[in-house]
Design an enzyme around this catalytic site. Structure first.
Site, PDB file in Angstrom:
ATOM      1  N   ALA A 120       0.863  -1.171   0.000  1.00 15.38           N
ATOM      2  CA  ALA A 120       0.000   0.000   0.000  1.00 15.38           C
ATOM      3  C   ALA A 120       0.905   1.227   0.000  1.00 15.38           C
ATOM      4  O   ALA A 120       2.055   1.156   0.454  1.00 15.38           O
ATOM      5  CB  ALA A 120      -0.885  -0.019   1.225  1.00 15.38           C
ATOM      6  N   GLU A 129      -0.611  -9.232  -0.896  1.00 17.87           N
ATOM      7  CA  GLU A 129      -2.036  -9.539  -0.666  1.00 17.87           C
ATOM      8  C   GLU A 129      -2.813  -9.516  -1.986  1.00 17.87           C
ATOM      9  O   GLU A 129      -3.731 -10.314  -2.192  1.00 17.87           O
ATOM     10  CB  GLU A 129      -2.621  -8.558   0.342  1.00 17.87           C
ATOM     11  CG  GLU A 129      -2.015  -8.762   1.736  1.00 17.87           C
ATOM     12  CD  GLU A 129      -2.509  -7.752   2.736  1.00 17.87           C
ATOM     13  OE1 GLU A 129      -2.142  -6.565   2.587  1.00 17.87           O
ATOM     14  OE2 GLU A 129      -3.257  -8.127   3.653  1.00 17.87           O
TER      15      GLU A 129
HETATM   16  N1  DAK Z   1       4.585   3.241  -0.603  1.00 24.50           N
HETATM   17  C1  DAK Z   1       5.001   4.421  -1.117  1.00 24.50           C
HETATM   18  N2  DAK Z   1       6.170   4.586  -1.741  1.00 24.50           N
HETATM   19  C2  DAK Z   1       6.982   3.528  -1.846  1.00 24.50           C
HETATM   20  C3  DAK Z   1       6.625   2.264  -1.325  1.00 24.50           C
HETATM   21  C4  DAK Z   1       5.356   2.130  -0.677  1.00 24.50           C
HETATM   22  N3  DAK Z   1       4.899   0.963  -0.194  1.00 24.50           N
HETATM   23  N4  DAK Z   1       7.635   1.407  -1.586  1.00 24.50           N
HETATM   24  C5  DAK Z   1       8.562   2.099  -2.225  1.00 24.50           C
HETATM   25  N5  DAK Z   1       8.179   3.388  -2.390  1.00 24.50           N
HETATM   26  C6  DAK Z   1       8.918   4.463  -3.052  1.00 24.50           C
HETATM   27  C7  DAK Z   1      10.067   4.942  -2.178  1.00 24.50           C
HETATM   28  O1  DAK Z   1       9.597   5.863  -1.218  1.00 24.50           O
HETATM   29  C8  DAK Z   1      10.968   5.583  -3.200  1.00 24.50           C
HETATM   30  O2  DAK Z   1      10.445   6.840  -3.552  1.00 24.50           O
HETATM   31  P1  DAK Z   1      11.446   8.113  -3.776  1.00 24.50           P
HETATM   32  O3  DAK Z   1      12.208   8.253  -2.516  1.00 24.50           O
HETATM   33  O4  DAK Z   1      12.311   7.714  -4.946  1.00 24.50           O
HETATM   34  O5  DAK Z   1      10.497   9.252  -4.073  1.00 24.50           O
HETATM   35  C9  DAK Z   1      10.813   4.673  -4.411  1.00 24.50           C
HETATM   36  O6  DAK Z   1       9.564   3.973  -4.215  1.00 24.50           O
HETATM   37  C10 DAK Z   1      11.909   3.641  -4.549  1.00 24.50           C
HETATM   38  O7  DAK Z   1      12.008   2.949  -3.319  1.00 24.50           O
HETATM   39  P2  DAK Z   1      13.402   2.778  -2.534  1.00 24.50           P
HETATM   40  O8  DAK Z   1      14.324   3.908  -2.820  1.00 24.50           O
HETATM   41  O9  DAK Z   1      13.071   2.479  -1.119  1.00 24.50           O
HETATM   42  O10 DAK Z   1      13.975   1.478  -3.253  1.00 24.50           O
HETATM   43  P3  DAK Z   1      14.954   0.374  -2.642  1.00 24.50           P
HETATM   44  O11 DAK Z   1      15.383  -0.472  -3.787  1.00 24.50           O
HETATM   45  O12 DAK Z   1      16.015   1.008  -1.805  1.00 24.50           O
HETATM   46  O13 DAK Z   1      14.032  -0.487  -1.662  1.00 24.50           O
HETATM   47  C11 DAK Z   1      12.019  -1.684  -1.044  1.00 24.50           C
HETATM   48  C12 DAK Z   1      12.988  -1.246  -2.199  1.00 24.50           C
HETATM   49  C13 DAK Z   1      10.798  -2.361  -1.686  1.00 24.50           C
HETATM   50  C14 DAK Z   1      12.752  -2.707  -0.171  1.00 24.50           C
HETATM   51  C15 DAK Z   1      11.639  -0.452  -0.203  1.00 24.50           C
HETATM   52  O14 DAK Z   1      11.138   0.554  -1.090  1.00 24.50           O
HETATM   53  C16 DAK Z   1      10.591  -0.736   0.803  1.00 24.50           C
HETATM   54  O15 DAK Z   1      10.832  -1.350   1.851  1.00 24.50           O
HETATM   55  N6  DAK Z   1       9.350  -0.261   0.523  1.00 24.50           N
HETATM   56  C17 DAK Z   1       8.252  -0.370   1.467  1.00 24.50           C
HETATM   57  C18 DAK Z   1       7.751  -1.775   1.468  1.00 24.50           C
HETATM   58  C19 DAK Z   1       6.679  -1.957   2.468  1.00 24.50           C
HETATM   59  O16 DAK Z   1       6.872  -1.788   3.695  1.00 24.50           O
HETATM   60  N7  DAK Z   1       5.522  -2.321   1.970  1.00 24.50           N
HETATM   61  C20 DAK Z   1       4.418  -2.657   2.817  1.00 24.50           C
HETATM   62  C21 DAK Z   1       3.622  -1.429   2.999  1.00 24.50           C
HETATM   63  S1  DAK Z   1       2.427  -1.701   4.231  1.00 24.50           S
HETATM   64  C22 DAK Z   1      -4.874  -1.408   5.150  1.00 24.50           C
HETATM   65  C23 DAK Z   1      -4.803  -2.512   4.371  1.00 24.50           C
HETATM   66  C24 DAK Z   1      -3.620  -2.891   3.824  1.00 24.50           C
HETATM   67  C25 DAK Z   1      -2.498  -2.168   4.097  1.00 24.50           C
HETATM   68  C26 DAK Z   1      -2.563  -1.036   4.844  1.00 24.50           C
HETATM   69  C27 DAK Z   1      -3.753  -0.652   5.392  1.00 24.50           C
HETATM   70  N8  DAK Z   1      -6.111  -1.041   5.734  1.00 24.50           N
HETATM   71  C28 DAK Z   1      -6.823  -2.103   6.378  1.00 24.50           C
HETATM   72  C29 DAK Z   1      -6.366   0.289   6.114  1.00 24.50           C
HETATM   73  C30 DAK Z   1      -1.244  -2.570   3.543  1.00 24.50           C
HETATM   74  C31 DAK Z   1      -0.122  -2.153   4.084  1.00 24.50           C
HETATM   75  C32 DAK Z   1       1.118  -2.280   3.388  1.00 24.50           C
HETATM   76  O17 DAK Z   1       1.181  -2.719   2.257  1.00 24.50           O
END
Ligand code: DAK
Length: 276
Positions: A82, A130
Site C-alpha cells: 500500500a 495480498e
Molecule cells: N509506498 C510508497 N512509496 C513507496 C513504497 C510504498 N509501499 N515502496 C517504495 N516506495 C517508493 C520509495 O519511497 C521511493 O520513492 P522516492 O524516494 O524515490 O520518491 C521509491 O519507491 C523507490 O524505493 P526505494 O528507494 O526504497 O527502493 P529500494 O530499492 O532502496 O528499496 C524496497 C525497495 C521495496 C525494499 C523499499 O522501497 C521498501 O521497503 N518499501 C516499502 C515496502 C513496504 O513496507 N511495503 C508494505 C507497505 S504496508 C490497510 C490494508 C492494507 C495495508 C494497509 C492498510 N487497511 C486495512 C487500512 C497494507 C499495508 C502495506 O502494504
C-alpha cells in the site's frame, strides 16, 4: 516505458484510459494489466485500488477476454505494498474505508469467473503480496522478493493477507511471514506453495503465457465453475463443500461444452469449446 506500452490494446475494450494502469489485450484474449507507478515501485494508492477493481469488473464482461494477468510496470517491483505516503493523513474511519475498498477490490479479483494470474516480476510486499494472494495463481521471477512487512510499520496485513496466506500455505508459514516481516525469496515462496511457477526473469512472461494458454484451452464454463467451487468451498466445511461440487458438476451437464468435451474425447480429436 513498460513493455506493455509497445502493444496496442484491442479496440474492443472501451474502458476510460486508466491513470495508473496499463492494459493490453492480446489476440489470444489474455488481458495484461500492469500497475504502472514504477517510480513508487507500483505502490497501491486509493486510485490504483479503484482502477484495479474497475478494470477487472469491466474485463470480465467481454466474451473475448479469457484470462487476466496482473503484473507491475518496470523491472523492479510487482507492487511494493500500500502507498505508505497515504497513511499519515488517515483517521480510523478513513483507514476502515480504505480497508473496505481494498477488500472489495480483492474480492472482485478472487471471484472473477475468468482466471486471474499474478505475474510477480519483483517486490511483492504488504498489500502487493495480498493482491497476488487474491489472484487465482501466481508465477514469480526468481529474483522477486515477497513478504508481509506490516509489523515493521506497527500494522498487520489489512487486505486479507493473514487469512489467505494461512489457507494457501499454512498457519505456521503465515505466522512466520507476518511476525518477522522479512522478505522471502521467490524460491522459498515456491517451496511452500505460495507461488505456482518459478521462472528466470527472462522467461517470466513466456512461462506465464504457457500456463495461461493451457487453462484457456479448457472449457471456460468448467474453469469458471471450478474457480467458484474452490473459492466457496474454502469458506465452508467438507460436506457442504462437496454439496457445492456436486451441484456445480450436475449443472455442467446442461452445457454444450460438456457434450463437446465428451464427443471430442470419443472421436479422438481436440474439443472446440464455445463457452455455452
Ligand atoms: N509506498 C510508497 N512509496 C513507496 C513504497 C510504498 N509501499 N515502496 C517504495 N516506495 C517508493 C520509495 O519511497 C521511493 O520513492 P522516492 O524516494 O524515490 O520518491 C521509491 O519507491 C523507490 O524505493 P526505494 O528507494 O526504497 O527502493 P529500494 O530499492 O532502496 O528499496 C524496497 C525497495 C521495496 C525494499 C523499499 O522501497 C521498501 O521497503 N518499501 C516499502 C515496502 C513496504 O513496507 N511495503 C508494505 C507497505 S504496508 C490497510 C490494508 C492494507 C495495508 C494497509 C492498510 N487497511 C486495512 C487500512 C497494507 C499495508 C502495506 O502494504
Amino acid at each position: 516505458m513498460s513493455e506493455f506500452d509497445e502493444t496496442v490494446a484491442t479496440e474492443d475494450i472501451e474502458s476510460e484510459p486508466f491513470q495508473h494502469l496499463s492494459l493490453v489485450v492480446d489476440d489470444e484474449g489474455i488481458a495484461w494489466l500492469a500497475v504502472d507507478r514504477p517510480k513508487a515501485l507500483n505502490a497501491l494508492n486509493s486510485e490504483v485500488v479503484d482502477e484495479l477493481r474497475d478494470a477487472v469488473v469491466e474485463l470480465v464482461t467481454y466474451e473475448d477476454v479469457h484470462a487476466i494477468v496482473i503484473t507491475g510496470a518496470g523491472d523492479k517491483a510487482f507492487v511494493a505494498g500500500a502507498d505508505i505516503s497515504e497513511f499519515n493523513s488517515l483517521d480510523p474511519m478513513e483507514a476502515r474505508e480504505l480497508s473496505r475498498n481494498g477488500q472489495d477490490m480483492l474480492a472482485t479479483i478472487e471471484s472473477s469467473p475468468v482466471p486471474v494470474i499474478a505475474m510477480i516480476n519483483g517486490f511483492a510486499l504488504g498489500g502487493g503480496l495480498e493482491l497476488a494472494l487474491a489472484c487465482h495463481l501466481r508465477v514469480a521471477s526468481d529474483k522477486a522478493l515477497l513478504g508481509l512487512p506490516e509489523v515493521s510499520l506497527g500494522l498487520i496485513p489489512g487486505f486479507g493477507g493473514t487469512q489467505r496466506l494461512s489457507r494457501l500455505a499454512s498457519p505456521g508459514i503465515a505466522r512466520e511471514w507476518v511476525l518477522t516481516g522479512e522478505h522471502v525469496t521467490a524460491a522459498e515462496a515456491y517451496r511452500v506453495g505460495v507461488v505456482n511457477r518459478l521462472a528466470s526473469d527472462e522467461e517470466l512472461r513466456e512461462v506465464t503465457t504457457k500456463l495461461v494458454q493451457t487453462i484457456i484451452k479448457r472449457g471456460p464454463i468448467a474453469v469458471a465453475s471450478a474457480l467458484e467451487v474452490i473459492r466457496r468451498g474454502l469458506e465452508v466445511g467438507q460436506s457442504e463443500g462437496e454439496n457445492l461440487e456436486a451441484d456445480a458438476f450436475g449443472l455442467l451437464f446442461a452445457t454444450a461444452d460438456q457434450k463437446e468435451g465428451a464427443a471430442a474425447f470419443l472421436e479422438k480429436r481436440k474439443p472446440e469449446f464455445q463457452g455455452r
